[in-house]
Design a protein around this motif. Structure first.
Motif, PDB file in Angstrom:
ATOM      1  N   LEU A  40      93.368  31.442   7.609  1.00 55.44           N
ATOM      2  CA  LEU A  40      92.219  32.002   8.320  1.00 55.44           C
ATOM      3  C   LEU A  40      91.646  33.186   7.545  1.00 55.44           C
ATOM      4  N   HIS A  41      92.538  34.020   7.003  1.00 56.38           N
ATOM      5  CA  HIS A  41      92.118  35.182   6.211  1.00 56.38           C
ATOM      6  C   HIS A  41      91.306  34.740   4.987  1.00 56.38           C
ATOM      7  N   LEU A  42      91.840  33.805   4.231  1.00 52.59           N
ATOM      8  CA  LEU A  42      91.138  33.336   3.031  1.00 52.59           C
ATOM      9  C   LEU A  42      89.780  32.721   3.390  1.00 52.59           C
ATOM     10  N   ALA A  43      89.752  31.905   4.430  1.00 50.94           N
ATOM     11  CA  ALA A  43      88.489  31.295   4.851  1.00 50.94           C
ATOM     12  C   ALA A  43      87.486  32.372   5.257  1.00 50.94           C
ATOM     13  N   GLY A  44      87.963  33.381   5.982  1.00 54.96           N
ATOM     14  CA  GLY A  44      87.092  34.473   6.400  1.00 54.96           C
ATOM     15  C   GLY A  44      86.542  35.256   5.228  1.00 54.96           C
ATOM     16  N   MET A  45      87.367  35.492   4.232  1.00 56.65           N
ATOM     17  CA  MET A  45      86.895  36.219   3.054  1.00 56.65           C
ATOM     18  C   MET A  45      85.832  35.409   2.312  1.00 56.65           C
ATOM     19  N   HIS A  46      86.021  34.108   2.221  1.00 61.39           N
ATOM     20  CA  HIS A  46      85.031  33.269   1.544  1.00 61.39           C
ATOM     21  C   HIS A  46      83.744  33.160   2.356  1.00 61.39           C
ATOM     22  N   ASP A  47      83.858  33.223   3.673  1.00 66.46           N
ATOM     23  CA  ASP A  47      82.669  33.145   4.536  1.00 66.46           C
ATOM     24  C   ASP A  47      81.844  34.428   4.526  1.00 66.46           C
ATOM     25  N   THR A  48      82.483  35.575   4.299  1.00 67.20           N
ATOM     26  CA  THR A  48      81.792  36.862   4.439  1.00 67.20           C
ATOM     27  C   THR A  48      81.582  37.605   3.126  1.00 67.20           C
ATOM     28  N   SER A  49      81.977  36.999   2.021  1.00 72.73           N
ATOM     29  CA  SER A  49      81.892  37.673   0.722  1.00 72.73           C
ATOM     30  C   SER A  49      81.177  36.789  -0.300  1.00 72.73           C
ATOM     31  N   PRO A  50      80.464  37.405  -1.227  1.00 70.91           N
ATOM     32  CA  PRO A  50      79.902  36.624  -2.340  1.00 70.91           C
ATOM     33  C   PRO A  50      81.043  35.952  -3.113  1.00 70.91           C
ATOM     34  N   PRO A  51      80.821  34.766  -3.649  1.00 70.94           N
ATOM     35  CA  PRO A  51      81.904  34.016  -4.311  1.00 70.94           C
ATOM     36  C   PRO A  51      82.655  34.796  -5.389  1.00 70.94           C
ATOM     37  N   ASP A  52      81.967  35.626  -6.141  1.00 70.55           N
ATOM     38  CA  ASP A  52      82.632  36.368  -7.220  1.00 70.55           C
ATOM     39  C   ASP A  52      83.251  37.680  -6.732  1.00 70.55           C
ATOM     40  N   ASN A  53      83.273  37.894  -5.418  1.00 71.79           N
ATOM     41  CA  ASN A  53      83.842  39.117  -4.845  1.00 71.79           C
ATOM     42  C   ASN A  53      84.959  38.829  -3.854  1.00 71.79           C
ATOM     43  N   VAL A  54      85.623  37.702  -3.981  1.00 69.50           N
ATOM     44  CA  VAL A  54      86.751  37.383  -3.113  1.00 69.50           C
ATOM     45  C   VAL A  54      88.032  37.628  -3.901  1.00 69.50           C
ATOM     46  N   PHE A  55      88.759  38.667  -3.498  1.00 69.52           N
ATOM     47  CA  PHE A  55      89.992  39.033  -4.193  1.00 69.52           C
ATOM     48  C   PHE A  55      91.225  38.840  -3.318  1.00 69.52           C
ATOM     49  N   ALA A  56      91.056  38.162  -2.184  1.00 69.68           N
ATOM     50  CA  ALA A  56      92.182  37.879  -1.293  1.00 69.68           C
ATOM     51  C   ALA A  56      93.155  36.953  -2.020  1.00 69.68           C
ATOM     52  N   LEU A  57      94.428  37.232  -1.855  1.00 70.38           N
ATOM     53  CA  LEU A  57      95.457  36.433  -2.512  1.00 70.38           C
ATOM     54  C   LEU A  57      95.804  35.209  -1.674  1.00 70.38           C
ATOM     55  N   ASP A  58      96.035  34.097  -2.355  1.00 69.11           N
ATOM     56  CA  ASP A  58      96.518  32.915  -1.656  1.00 69.11           C
ATOM     57  C   ASP A  58      98.032  33.027  -1.493  1.00 69.11           C
ATOM     58  N   LEU A  59      98.641  32.019  -0.911  1.00 70.75           N
ATOM     59  CA  LEU A  59     100.076  32.049  -0.637  1.00 70.75           C
ATOM     60  C   LEU A  59     100.890  32.298  -1.900  1.00 70.75           C
ATOM     61  N   THR A  60     100.538  31.635  -2.979  1.00 71.80           N
ATOM     62  CA  THR A  60     101.263  31.824  -4.239  1.00 71.80           C
ATOM     63  C   THR A  60     101.124  33.256  -4.740  1.00 71.80           C
ATOM     64  N   GLY A  61      99.929  33.801  -4.657  1.00 71.88           N
ATOM     65  CA  GLY A  61      99.713  35.176  -5.094  1.00 71.88           C
ATOM     66  C   GLY A  61     100.521  36.178  -4.302  1.00 71.88           C
ATOM     67  N   LEU A  62     100.680  35.921  -3.000  1.00 74.13           N
ATOM     68  CA  LEU A  62     101.444  36.837  -2.146  1.00 74.13           C
ATOM     69  C   LEU A  62     102.956  36.721  -2.363  1.00 74.13           C
TER      70      LEU A  62
END
Length: 172
Positions: A40-62
């Motif tokens: 939900l967090h990742l989807a929300g970041m992609h919905d509310t941020s320009p594509p080149d400004n999404v720095f949220a980590l996915d499961l692997t990154g975390l």
């Protein structure tokens, strides 16, 4: 529950959050509820941020060794997630803060942020930083960070300032 200072330094903190009805648990990211909230967090970041400004980590990154993740729980449900990423030197970064919609404005994120700040202090962090976006979707989180003493400042690490993102810092 008594908390051992060594456990705080290691990030192994399970505790009832101060003044709230949430239990804070170190999370290994294996549970379905945690994974769903992170999706939900990742989807929300992609919905509310320009594509080149999404720095949220996915499961692997975390799951990187320099990152510790916690979740806030109430009545068997994950209410919020948050993480700390240790940086080079004496800095750290707040990552992946997200509250489940059913628990908004009930103190879950505040309890997690307090845990992250406590752990950062116990680990000798001198400055806790974060990158976030701008706009209405980010205002509740920004208000929480500012209530805890974070102030706007310069980009840090490998981030680059844009018209969309902003950087907050808390000197410990």
């Amino acid at each position: 529950m008594k908390i051992n200072v060594a456990d705080i330094q290691a990030g192994d903190v399970n505790r009832r959050a101060r003044g709230t009805m949430f239990e804070i648990r170190k999370d290994d990211l294996s549970g379905d509820q945690t994974r769903s909230l992170l999706a939900l967090h990742l989807a929300g970041m992609h919905d509310t941020s320009p594509p080149d400004n999404v720095f949220a980590l996915d499961l692997t990154g975390l799951q990187a060794p320099e990152i510790t993740v916690w979740t806030a729980w109430r009545d068997g449900q994950v209410a919020s997630v948050g993480a700390i990423k240790m940086l080079a030197g004496d800095g750290a970064e707040v990552k992946s803060m997200r509250t489940h919609p059913e628990f908004l404005r009930q103190g879950a994120a505040a309890a997690l942020l307090d845990t992250i700040i406590d752990v950062a202090r116990s680990r000798g962090v001198k400055r806790l930083s974060l990158e976030t976006g701008s706009g209405a979707a980010f205002e509740p989180a920004l208000a929480l960070y500012r209530r805890r003493g974070f102030t706007n400042g310069a980009a840090f690490g490998e981030y680059r300032a844009t018209a969309f993102n902003q950087f907050l810092h808390l000197d410990l």
